[in-house]
Design an enzyme around this catalytic site. Structure first.
Site, PDB file in Angstrom:
ATOM      1  N   ARG A 117      36.441  47.461  22.667  1.00  0.00           N
ATOM      2  CA  ARG A 117      36.000  46.206  23.259  1.00  0.00           C
ATOM      3  C   ARG A 117      35.616  46.462  24.721  1.00  0.00           C
ATOM      4  NH1 ARG A 117      41.529  42.556  24.201  1.00  0.00           N
ATOM      5  NH2 ARG A 117      42.713  44.141  25.313  1.00  0.00           N
ATOM      6  N   ASN A 155      37.091  37.497  28.778  1.00  0.00           N
ATOM      7  CA  ASN A 155      38.510  37.749  28.513  1.00  0.00           C
ATOM      8  C   ASN A 155      38.945  38.993  29.274  1.00  0.00           C
ATOM      9  OD1 ASN A 155      40.973  37.147  26.701  1.00  0.00           O
ATOM     10  ND2 ASN A 155      40.654  39.341  26.384  1.00  0.00           N
ATOM     11  N   GLU A 156      39.919  38.829  30.156  1.00  0.00           N
ATOM     12  CA  GLU A 156      40.525  39.964  30.870  1.00  0.00           C
ATOM     13  C   GLU A 156      39.484  40.911  31.472  1.00  0.00           C
ATOM     14  OE1 GLU A 156      44.856  40.412  28.645  1.00  0.00           O
ATOM     15  OE2 GLU A 156      43.227  41.765  28.043  1.00  0.00           O
ATOM     16  N   GLU A 312      48.330  34.199  28.244  1.00  0.00           N
ATOM     17  CA  GLU A 312      48.806  35.128  27.217  1.00  0.00           C
ATOM     18  C   GLU A 312      50.154  35.705  27.601  1.00  0.00           C
ATOM     19  OE1 GLU A 312      46.381  38.367  25.981  1.00  0.00           O
ATOM     20  OE2 GLU A 312      44.536  37.188  25.926  1.00  0.00           O
TER      21      GLU A 312
END
Length: 688
Positions: A117, A155-156, A312
Site C-alpha cells: 500500500r 490514511n496515515e 485507530e
C-alpha cells in the site's frame, strides 16, 4: 449550530465509538449481520472505504458505487454514522500499470513495486490527478447522504513512503527550493556549499540527497525533510479543497500517527478541522501507557487544546511486531479511557471485523474470528455500554500551566549525521522529562517554538538543537516577564540553516541562560558521570562555563569534576535553568525545584502507577483516575476534589476516596459541576 453542537467533533452526539469497516472483504449477507452487531455493541461510527479504490474504480473510466450506496443506506438505517474515506491511500493496479512512474524510488535508485500500500510518489502528477478525480466523485455522490458525518482523507500519510528520489521528485524539490530561496546564491549560502566544493551554478544542478560516496550536505538533508513533509501535505490539501468545495459543512480529518518524525504536524494541523490519531501501544511494554499519554497530549495540543479523535487502536494484539502480545482482560478498556482522559472525544479501532486474508489477518478486531463467543466481543459490548454513560464529557477540555516546546525542524536537525553523538534522539531526550511530569500528575501542553508563552507558569525545552533567533527572543521575553524556563542539553546550537550560531551553544539563549558551552562531552555507551547531588548523567555532558548563572549541581568526577552540570540564572523577573547533561530519571529532581518555584502543583497526590487528569467544561468537571498497576489502589479525594462526586462508570457516589481495582478506572463527575472554561488552553497563535 448551538454552542453544544459546535463543541462536538461531528453531528453525532456524545462520544464516538466504532472502527474501520472493510465490507469489500465480505459478501453482502454479512453486512446485515455486521450492522445488527454494531448496534448491539453500541457503535456510533464506522470508518468506510479506506482501501476501496480498486472496488470503487475498477478501471480508468469505470465506476462501481452501488455496493457503497447499499452499505451506507444499511448503516444509516441502523443509526450508525459514517466516516467516509477518500480511498486514495492505495492506488489500484490498473493505474500503476498505466503509469509505472507513479511508483516511488528509493535513495539507492530502486523502484518499489505494487503489492502493498502507499505505493506512489508524492510528487507524481498522475497519482495526484487520479486521487483528486476519485475524491471529487465520492464527494459529489455522497455529500448529502444522511449517514455521512465525517470525511476521512487518505490514511496515515507517510506510514510506508515518506520520500521519493525519482526525476519527478527532483523537479518538485527544485521548484520548492526556488520558492524558498529565490536565487541560487541564497541557496549556496543556506547550504554552506563552500564546503567540499559543493557550490551550485543553477537550480538545474540540484538533485535530491540520493545515496552518495560519503556524508551528504546536512542542510540539504534538512531541507529535504521539510520538502517531503510539504509534498505530502500538498496532496492532502488538494483532496481537502475538493471536499470543502463540493461537501461544505461536513468536517474532514486525516489520521496522524502520534509523534511521527517525518511530518511536521504543527503545519499539518492548520489544515485539519480536528486532529485524529492512530495509536498502538505495546502491551508487552510496562511503560507503554506513559508514552501513549505523551502522544495523546500532543494530539490535543496540535489544535490548541480542542478535543481530538482516537481514529485507530488495536482491540487486542497487532500483527506487525516481531512478537504480537494481546491485551489482557481490562487493558483495552483502560487504554481507551486513557485517550478520553487526555482529551479525546471518541475511540475508534482497527478494525470492526477481523480479516480472513491479507497482511493483517492476525490483527485483532472488535468482532474477532471466533465471533460473538469470543472474549474480545464481550469486551467490545461492555465498553460500548460504558462509553454511552460518559457522553456528557464530550467537548470538555484539559487545562495546563506547563508547556513543552516541540519543533520538527529542531528534531530533524538534531538527528542528522556527523554529530558529536548519534545517541541524542529527540524522543529519548523527551521521555524522561515527560515521565517525571506524568508521575507527578502535572498536565502539560506541547507548543511550537513560535507560540506565545505568557500564560504558562513554566516552559520546558528538553532539547532545542535548532533555534532561530526570533524564536529565542520569544523565549527570552517570557523569562524576562516572570516565567520559569528549563532547557535541556545540546540546545541553541544551530540556526534555521543548520549553521552553528556565532559563539557556539547555547547561541541566542546565552544571555537568558547565563552560560556558555566550551565543549560538548558525550558519554560513551554504558558509562555514566556522577553528579554531586547523586544523580547520574548518561549519553551526554558538556564543559559548561557559568556567565552569571549559579551552579545548582555539578559533575562529581572525571574531566568535568567540579564544573557546573545544572544551572539557574535569574533573568528579568523570571529564571532560566540549564541542564547540560542527560539525566534520565534524575531529571525529576530538577523539575521539582523549577516547578515549585513556578507555583505549579500536581492535580492530586496519587500512588505510583495511577494516572490522573481533569477535563473541564460548562457542564462540569470530570476527574479521571486510571490504575495502570496490577495492584489495587486507594486515592483520597483532597483539595479541590474533597467534595467528591459521582463515578459515571458505575453510577456510585465517590466521597472521600476512590478505590481502583488492578487496571481499574473511575471517571468522577465532581460537585459542584458548573464552572467557566476558557475557549482554549493554548495561549498563543498556531501559525508563526
Amino acid at each position: 449550530m448551538s454552542a453544544e453542537g459546535a463543541s462536538r467533533l461531528t453531528r453525532v452526539e456524545g462520544l464516538l465509538y466504532g472502527g474501520d469497516y472493510n465490507p469489500e472483504q465480505w459478501p453482502p449477507e454479512v453486512w446485515a449481520e455486521d450492522a445488527k452487531l454494531m448496534r448491539e455493541a453500541g457503535v456510533t461510527m464506522a470508518t468506510v472505504g479506506v482501501f476501496s479504490w480498486a472496488r470503487l474504480q475498477p478501471g480508468p473510466d469505470t465506476w462501481e458505487f452501488g455496493w457503497l450506496d447499499e452499505l451506507l443506506d444499511l448503516l444509516h438505517a441502523h443509526g450508525i454514522a459514517v466516516d467516509l474515506a477518500t480511498a486514495t491511500a492505495s492506488p489500484p493496479a490498473w493505474l500503476v500499470r498505466a503509469h509505472p512512474e507513479i511508483l516511488p524510488v528509493t535513495a539507492d535508485g530502486v523502484r518499489l513495486e505494487f503489492g502493498s500500500r502507499q505505493h506512489y510518489c508524492p510528487s507524481s502528477p498522475e497519482y495526484r490527478n487520479a486521487a483528486q478525480r476519485l475524491t471529487r466523485a465520492l464527494a459529489e455522490r455522497y455529500r448529502d447522504h444522511p449517514a455521512l458525518a465525517l470525511w476521512h482523507i487518505h490514511n496515515e500519510y507517510g506510514d510506508h513512503v515518506t520520500e521519493c528520489f525519482c526525476a519527478r521528485s527532483a523537479e518538485h524539490f527544485r521548484a520548492w527550493l526556488t520558492e524558498r530561496y529565490g536565487t541560487v546564491d541564497a541557496l549556496n549560502h543556506a547550504w554552506g556549499t563552500a564546503f567540499w566544493s559543493q557550490r551550485y551554478g543553477s537550480y538545474a544542478e540540484v538533485e535530491p540527497p540520493r545515496t552518495a560516496p560519503g556524508p551528504v550536505n546536512p542542510t540539504q538533508l534538512l531541507d529535504w525533510r521539510r520538502f517531503c513533509s510539504d509534498a505530502l501535505l500538498a496532496l492532502h490539501r488538494a483532496e481537502r479543497e475538493i471536499l470543502t468545495e463540493v461537501s461544505p459543512g461536513v468536517p474532514a480529518t486525516t489520521n496522524f500517527m502520534s509523534m511521527f518524525k517525518a511530518l511536521d504536524y504543527w503545519k499539518w494541523a492548520e489544515h485539519e478541522e480536528f486532529v485524529s490519531d492512530d495509536a498502538y501501544p505495546d502491551p508487552a511494554d510496562p511503560r507503554a501507557h506513559v508514552n501513549a499519554s505523551l502522544n495523546y497530549d500532543l494530539m490535543r495540543s496540535l489544535k490548541g487544546g480542542r478535543p481530538w479523535l482516537l481514529m485507530e487502536q488495536a482491540p487486542s494484539a497487532v500483527s506487525w511486531r516481531p512478537v504480537n502480545v494481546p491485551k489482557p482482560p481490562g487493558l483495552q478498556r483502560l487504554w481507551s479511557l486513557q485517550a478520553l482522559a487526555r482529551g479525546a472525544d471518541g475511540v475508534l479501532y482497527f478494525q470492526w471485523r477481523a480479516s480472513r486474508a491479507g497482511a493483517e489477518k492476525y490483527h485483532s478486531a472488535l468482532l474477532p474470528h471466533r465471533g460473538t463467543e469470543s472474549r474480545g466481543w464481550r469486551e467490545t459490548v461492555r465498553f460500548g455500554a460504558e462509553l454511552a454513560r460518559l457522553g456528557e464529557i464530550a467537548g470538555t477540555r484539559i487545562g495546563s500551566e506547563v508547556a513543552i516546546v516541540l519543533d520538527w525542524d529542531s528534531w530533524w536537525a538534531l538527528e542528522a549525521d556527523d554529530h558529536p553523538s548519534a545517541r541524542m534522539r529527540w524522543r529519548d531526550l523527551l521521555r524522561p522529562w515527560y515521565a517525571a511530569l506524568h508521575a507527578r500528575g502535572v498536565p502539560i501542553t506541547f507548543v511550537p517554538p513560535y507560540a506565545q508563552l505568557a500564560a504558562y507558569r513554566a516552559v520546558l525545552a528538553p532539547n532545542l538543537h535548532l533555534l532561530r533567533p526570533e524564536h529565542a527572543e520569544r523565549i527570552a521575553a517570557y523569562v524576562r516577564g516572570g516565567g520559569q524556563l528549563v532547557c535541556g542539553p545540546f540546545s541553541g546550537v544551530v540556526d534555521g540553516y543548520d549553521h552553528i550560531h556565532d559563539g557556539g551553544a547555547p547561541g541566542p539563549l546565552r544571555e537568558v541562560l547565563g552560560v556558555s558551552v566550551d565543549e560538548f562531552w558525550p558519554v560513551p555507551d554504558g558509562a555514566t558521570v556522577p553528579l554531586a547531588s547523586g544523580a547520574e548523567a548518561s549519553l551526554w555532558a558538556e564543559w559548561l562555563v557559568a556567565e552569571g548563572a549559579e551552579s545548582v549541581d555539578s559533575y562529581a568526577s572525571g574531566p568535568l569534576a567540579g564544573r557546573p552540570a545544572v544551572t539557574r540564572h535569574a533573568y528579568g523577573t523570571g529564571a532560566a535553568w540549564y541542564v547540560s547533561c542527560h539525566l534520565a530519571e534524575g531529571i525529576g529532581g530538577v523539575l521539582d525545584r523549577a516547578l515549585t518555584e513556578a507555583g505549579v502543583a500536581p492535580l492530586l497526590d496519587v500512588p505510583e502507577g495511577v494516572e490522573v487528569t481533569l477535563r473541564t467544561g460548562p457542564q462540569g468537571r470530570y476527574l479521571f483516575l486510571l490504575n495502570h498497576d496490577d495492584r489495587p489502589a486507594l486515592i483520597p479525594l483532597t483539595g479541590p476534589y474533597a467534595a467528591g462526586g459521582t463515578d459515571l462508570l458505575t453510577g456510585e457516589a465517590a466521597h472521600s476516596s476512590v478505590r481502583l481495582a488492578p487496571l481499574g478506572a473511575a471517571v468522577v463527575r465532581l460537585a459542584p459541576a458548573p464552572v467557566p472554561v476558557p475557549e482554549t488552553d493554548f495561549p498563543g497563535e498556531i501559525a508563526p
